[in-house]
Scaffold this active site. Structure first.
Site, mmCIF file in Angstrom:
data_model
loop_
_atom_site.group_PDB
_atom_site.id
_atom_site.type_symbol
_atom_site.label_atom_id
_atom_site.label_comp_id
_atom_site.label_asym_id
_atom_site.label_seq_id
_atom_site.Cartn_x
_atom_site.Cartn_y
_atom_site.Cartn_z
ATOM 1 N N ARG A 103 0.887 -1.252 0.088
ATOM 2 C CA ARG A 103 -0.116 0.112 0.056
ATOM 3 C C ARG A 103 0.993 1.322 0.028
ATOM 4 N NH1 ARG A 103 -4.618 0.381 4.369
ATOM 5 N NH2 ARG A 103 -2.875 0.306 5.810
ATOM 6 N N SER A 118 8.472 -4.854 5.758
ATOM 7 C CA SER A 118 8.392 -5.926 7.113
ATOM 8 C C SER A 118 8.885 -7.184 6.724
ATOM 9 C CB SER A 118 6.678 -6.370 6.775
ATOM 10 O OG SER A 118 5.912 -5.415 7.034
ATOM 11 N N ASP A 139 6.683 -3.872 10.299
ATOM 12 C CA ASP A 139 5.118 -3.699 10.442
ATOM 13 C C ASP A 139 4.882 -3.848 11.806
ATOM 14 O OD1 ASP A 139 4.306 -6.991 8.888
ATOM 15 O OD2 ASP A 139 5.669 -6.309 10.386
HETATM 16 C C1 0WK Z 1 -1.342 -4.999 7.657
HETATM 17 C C2 0WK Z 1 -0.304 -4.099 7.989
HETATM 18 C C3 0WK Z 1 1.040 -4.431 7.297
HETATM 19 C C4 0WK Z 1 1.221 -6.072 7.568
HETATM 20 C C5 0WK Z 1 0.159 -6.748 7.263
HETATM 21 C C6 0WK Z 1 0.239 -8.034 7.961
HETATM 22 O O1 0WK Z 1 -0.426 -2.716 7.541
HETATM 23 O O2 0WK Z 1 2.017 -3.779 7.414
HETATM 24 O O3 0WK Z 1 2.510 -6.268 7.056
HETATM 25 O O4 0WK Z 1 -1.042 -6.151 8.006
HETATM 26 O O5 0WK Z 1 -0.844 -8.856 7.651
HETATM 27 P P1 0WK Z 1 -0.989 -9.663 6.118
HETATM 28 O O6 0WK Z 1 -1.368 -8.630 5.130
HETATM 29 O O7 0WK Z 1 0.375 -10.317 5.960
HETATM 30 O O8 0WK Z 1 -2.054 -10.571 6.598
HETATM 31 C C1 BGC Z 2 9.192 -10.785 8.857
HETATM 32 C C2 BGC Z 2 8.927 -9.631 9.753
HETATM 33 C C3 BGC Z 2 7.305 -9.240 9.625
HETATM 34 C C4 BGC Z 2 6.551 -10.559 9.756
HETATM 35 C C5 BGC Z 2 5.109 -9.963 9.668
HETATM 36 C C6 BGC Z 2 8.060 -11.819 8.924
HETATM 37 O O1 BGC Z 2 8.053 -12.791 7.899
HETATM 38 O O2 BGC Z 2 10.382 -11.636 9.046
HETATM 39 O O3 BGC Z 2 9.674 -8.683 9.516
HETATM 40 O O4 BGC Z 2 7.296 -8.365 10.744
HETATM 41 O O5 BGC Z 2 6.829 -11.380 8.796
HETATM 42 O O6 BGC Z 2 4.804 -9.517 8.441
#
Ligand code: 0WK
Ligand code: BGC
Ligand code: BGC
Length: 924
Positions: free
Chosen positions: A549, A610, A664
């Site tokens: 994003r 992240s 993140d």
């Molecule tokens: C939303 C956050 C972002 C993070 C994500 C993790 O804004 O920084 O990496 O959540 O959740 P995912 O999208 O991997 O389920």
């Molecule tokens: C990364 C982290 C991150 C997490 C959640 C992991 O794979 O190593 O830096 O915070 O994923 O997104």
């Protein structure tokens, strides 16, 4: 003196014997006789009314309507399919209640598809009257004794035996081997059994007997046993009809019509329990004074009224009451009676069968009546036969009306105008009363003319059918055991979770001291959570989760406004060259600026990146290793802020000013910290998983300073990469790790996060399929496809509001042909995998908050945890399981989990805002 007769009816009224002098036949005896016999006449209209009323009551019960309470129970039996004929093995069957005052034990060998049919071996044991009405334990001990006496004749040795329990009374079944007795019928009245699980009572009795190791794997109603015992060639029978001492029927109903079952596919066998059918409107006109007398003196007055007009246990009594009535009015036997005639149960069902049987000569009837202590005149025998015929004919007609109701229900349930169906019949009334079946057939044809019904007599009273159900139950029980064995490693104990917590604490301490540890404990140079004085417009990037994003974050007095745009990162870019990846990122930023009318404006930019980065400052982060499916080249070991700045330069987007790079977890903590200053922990459970928290600077060996705090990015995804989680890792985890692009790395993450849970489930399903437990042992191509089982399926499948049918819909969309048992097992696999993930995550959070509490030497700590991530947010139970585990393992910490609304982009902007504010202060 009143005592209980064989039929459980109290003994006589009026002294036996002959009037002083033999009474001349009263002149109106023919009318008296006709008036008696007419009472047993049931008209076609009455039969149709009974058919319609019973059908109405059946559908009321199916729909779960409780008021008015339907008079038939329509009990699901957990028998979901008629036999496939594949069932095989040796089974012991114990039959109780089907044949009155005796129980039967059978040894049934099923030969499956290949073998010929083996005759069951059986033995009958008469149940003493006092046992039928005594304490329940006595009855079950009697049954267990009969069982071992029977098995003494077999070379059983100490092999484990599987037993099917045919228990022919109304029961609420909650499983193939779990059944609670609703009420006794048919002369049984043992105490302490109604409301109890009769399988457990039998298991306890067998245990007490201790002679053989017998596993009771199924409990089956005799009507179901009769239906399931239908000869494969003749059937399959989809209706089972029993008329023995009692009467009942079962049939295969569409599961979607059975309200108590959340099933929408397939069929389920329903035990109608029509013995309790009563409807004053329909039955009132048919009930005779003799029926009322019989009911009044029965063990269960007012109950089983319909059964008391059909069941073999009662036919003899009805005939006796009529004959006694006619004798006492001088119409029969010259007014003479006998103890047998006046004592209840004096006329046995077999008496009626013989006397009613046209082939039995008058002489035979004469003999029977003499044996009953009567002195019949020639005219008496014919009259007695008429009475027997009237009682039995009515029984067969009423039974036909009930069966016709079941057939009408089947027509409706299958939306079929015409119906071709096989009905398995069982019970001694069929065997003893040859006219019963023919009257039944004729009447059914009248009442259900559009049904082509074939009646298949069950050859062994349903013993084989019970063995069939037992075989199915045994197969399902074996599958359940294999499922439990497979899922056991996922069921973590409190001790195991506490060990994970302790190991994580040690790894945190080692990581902070800069010693070898699977937890890198990376300083993030975020030293404080926002204090609300931040102001300004900021650009933020959010890379590393499900979506990339670009955000514009306006931090003003009134709060924070965010506008953002999601851009995709194609796999080829995420796993292409680093330059390509960062050029793509800058392209998205420029595109966003244009759309937001920001082109040319220089806004500070906060970069949520992240991935594990060793930060040397707020705007310097060396990528240590890619995770989560990213693997762009030439990035690891590089300062990703530089990589971004180079890409900005290549794109001449010079106005972009990268101020901060944050993980993140840090962005999430800051974002939630803006609302709640107690938020000092950031947690992500999404594609990946990780946590950060505010550590005392004095504990961070790699950063100078002893006072104040430093936010530490734990990178707990890598916890256990040193093998310390080996004792928890399963073969399925190893398979997922081996197949990943970073084998051996991120082991903790691979047991918890969204990128991997679906794959773990897929591997477990493949394993269970290979064991024959799932999908009939047929692995489908789809199931062997990597990542075909998305983690979001777990969230969907485990949602409470999702009935099993929807579980099946998801799985069928995956091309997995499955039964409801399969769907149930897939649900349990998902639950086990997600529960372990949530508990491990909880153990990690418990380690962090306990660290903070001890850091501050507090007895109690109140702290908030900012959380983000699709898995945590979308899974129906994940968050509550995490909270429960933290409560369990860190009881001295009051932890509030704050779901981040705006993601970590806002957090990155706040970190940038803090950095800008601090930078201005140093410049003034
Ligand atoms: C939303 C956050 C972002 C993070 C994500 C993790 O804004 O920084 O990496 O959540 O959740 P995912 O999208 O991997 O389920
Ligand atoms: C990364 C982290 C991150 C997490 C959640 C992991 O794979 O190593 O830096 O915070 O994923 O997104
Ligand atoms: C019981 C049924 C049984 C029937 C035939 C009735 O009294 O309630 O469960 O199927 O008798 O044995």
């Amino acid at each position: 003196m009143d005592s209980v007769g064989p039929l459980g009816l109290q003994q006589g009224d009026g002294a036996p014997g002959c009037p002083q002098e033999a009474l001349p036949c009263p002149s109106n005896s023919p009318e008296l006789v006709q008036e008696c016999l007419r009472q047993f006449k049931v008209t076609g209209a009455q039969l149709r009314q009974i058919q319609a009323s019973l059908l109405g009551s059946m559908e009321q019960a199916l729909s779960g309507q409780a008021n008015p309470a339907p008079t038939v129970r329509m009990l699901p039996t957990y028998v979901g399919s008629v036999p496939h004929g594949t069932e095989q093995g040796d089974f012991v069957v114990l039959e109780l209640g089907a044949i009155g005052a005796s129980l039967r034990v059978l040894w049934v060998t099923l030969m499956g598809t290949k073998g010929h049919r083996m005759e069951p071996q059986s033995r009958e044991f008469v149940i003493p009257q006092e046992v039928m009405v005594g304490p329940g334990q006595q009855l079950f001990d009697f049954a267990a004794r009969c069982l071992s006496e029977f098995l003494d004749a077999f070379p059983v040795g100490n092999q484990g035996l599987q037993l099917g329990f045919s228990f022919s009374f109304p029961c609420h079944q909650t499983g193939l081997d779990k059944s609670t007795l609703i009420s006794w019928t048919k002369g049984f009245r043992c105490s302490g059994v109604e409301g109890q699980d009769v399988v457990q009572l039998l298991r306890d009795a067998i245990q007490r007997q201790g002679a053989y190791s017998i596993d009771v794997v199924a409990v089956v109603n005799d009507a179901v046993g009769t239906m399931m015992g239908c000869e494969p060639g003749a059937g399959p029978c989809e209706v089972g009809l029993v008329v023995d001492t009692g009467t009942n029927a079962c049939y295969m109903e569409e599961a979607r019509h059975v309200a108590v079952l959340d099933e929408d596919r397939g069929r389920v066998c329903i035990s109608v329990e029509w013995g309790s059918f009563s409807d004053d409107g329909a039955l009132g006109p048919v009930l005779t004074t003799f029926d009322h007398a019989l009911d009044h003196e029965s063990l269960n007055p007012g109950a089983q009224r319909f059964e008391k007009m059909i069941g073999g246990l009662y036919l003899g009594e009805l005939v006796r009451l009529v004959l006694a009535h006619l004798a006492q009015r001088g119409v029969l036997f010259g007014g003479c009676t006998s103890p047998a005639l006046l004592s209840r149960g004096g006329i046995l069902p077999e008496h009626v069968a013989e006397m009613e049987d046209p082939s039995a000569g008058a002489a035979r009837v004469h003999t029977i009546l003499q044996d009953l202590g009567l002195r019949p005149r020639a005219s008496d025998t014919e009259l007695v036969r008429h009475v027997c015929a009237a009682v039995c004919t009515r029984a067969a007609q009423l039974c036909a009306a009930a069966l016709a109701a079941v057939l009408s229900r089947l027509q409706r349930s299958r939306e079929q105008e015409t119906l071709q169906i096989a009905v398995a019949t069982g019970g001694r009334v069929f065997e003893r009363h040859p006219r019963f079946l023919s009257i039944l057939q004729e009447t059914v044809m009248l009442l259900a003319p559009r049904c082509d019904v074939s009646f298949i007599p069950s050859v062994d009273g349903g013993g084989r059918g019970v063995a069939m159900v037992t075989a199915v139950a045994a197969r399902l029980a074996a599958h359940r055991r294999l499922l439990e064995e497979t899922l056991a490693p996922f069921r973590l104990t409190r001790e195991q979770l506490a060990a994970v917590q302790a190991q994580m604490r040690e790894a945190m301490a080692r990581g902070l001291r800069g010693e070898a540890s699977s937890l890198r404990m990376l300083p993030t140079y975020v030293r404080a959570t926002p204090d609300g004085s931040e102001r300004g417009d900021f650009l933020a990037l959010d890379l590393g989760g499900t979506n990339f994003r670009v955000l514009l974050v306006r931090v003003a007095t009134g709060g924070v406004q965010i506008s953002s745009q999601i851009y995709s990162i194609p796999e080829c870019v995420a796993q292409g060259s680093g330059q390509q990846l960062f050029d793509h990122i800058v392209d998205c930023i420029v595109d966003f600026q244009q759309k937001q009318g920001l082109s040319g404006q220089s806004l500070p930019l906060g970069f949520t990146f992240s991935f594990p980065c060793r930060q040397l400052g707020l705007d310097q982060g060396i990528l240590l290793t890619w995770t989560k499916g990213f693997n762009a080249s030439d990035c690891e070991g590089q300062d990703v802020v530089c990589l971004l700045r180079e890409a900005i330069r290549r794109r001449q987007a010079t106005e972009l000013n990268v101020v901060a790079i944050v993980n993140d977890t840090v962005g999430t903590m800051m974002s939630c910290g803006y609302e709640d200053p107690r938020c000092e922990v950031g947690l992500i459970v999404g594609t990946g998983t990780n946590a950060c928290y505010m550590e005392e600077l004095r504990n961070v060996a790699s950063v100078a300073g002893d006072s104040g705090h430093m936010c530490i990015n734990m990178e707990w995804g890598a916890f256990g990469d040193d093998g310390s989680l080996g004792m928890l890792s399963t073969n399925f985890d190893a398979s997922v790790d081996q197949a990943s692009i970073n084998p051996g790395k991120q082991r903790f993450e691979k047991m918890i996060s969204g990128m991997y849970l679906g794959e773990i489930v897929r591997h477990v399903l493949l394993h269970l399929t290979s064991l024959g437990v799932l999908f009939r042992g047929q692995p489908t191509q789809r199931l062997q496809t990597r990542d075909i089982f998305k983690t979001k399926f777990l969230s969907e499948i485990e949602s409470d509001s999702l009935a099993l049918r929807q579980v099946r819909a998801i799985l069928e969309a995956l091309g997995l042909p499955l039964t409801s048992d399969d769907a149930l097992m897939v649900l349990e696999v998902c639950q086990a995998v997600s529960q372990r993930a949530a508990q491990l995550c909880g153990a990690g959070v418990a380690a962090v908050v306990e660290k903070i509490r001890e850091n501050r030497g507090l007895e109690e700590l109140t702290v908030s945890v900012g959380v983000d991530g699709t898995l945590y947010k979308m899974h129906p139970h994940f968050s509550s399981l995490v909270a429960a585990t933290v409560q369990e393992l860190a009881p001295r910490c009051a932890v509030t989990f704050l779901q981040s609304e705006d993601g970590s982009g806002k957090g990155a902007a706040l970190v940038t805002a803090v950095a800008c504010r601090l930078a201005q202060m140093t410049h003034v």
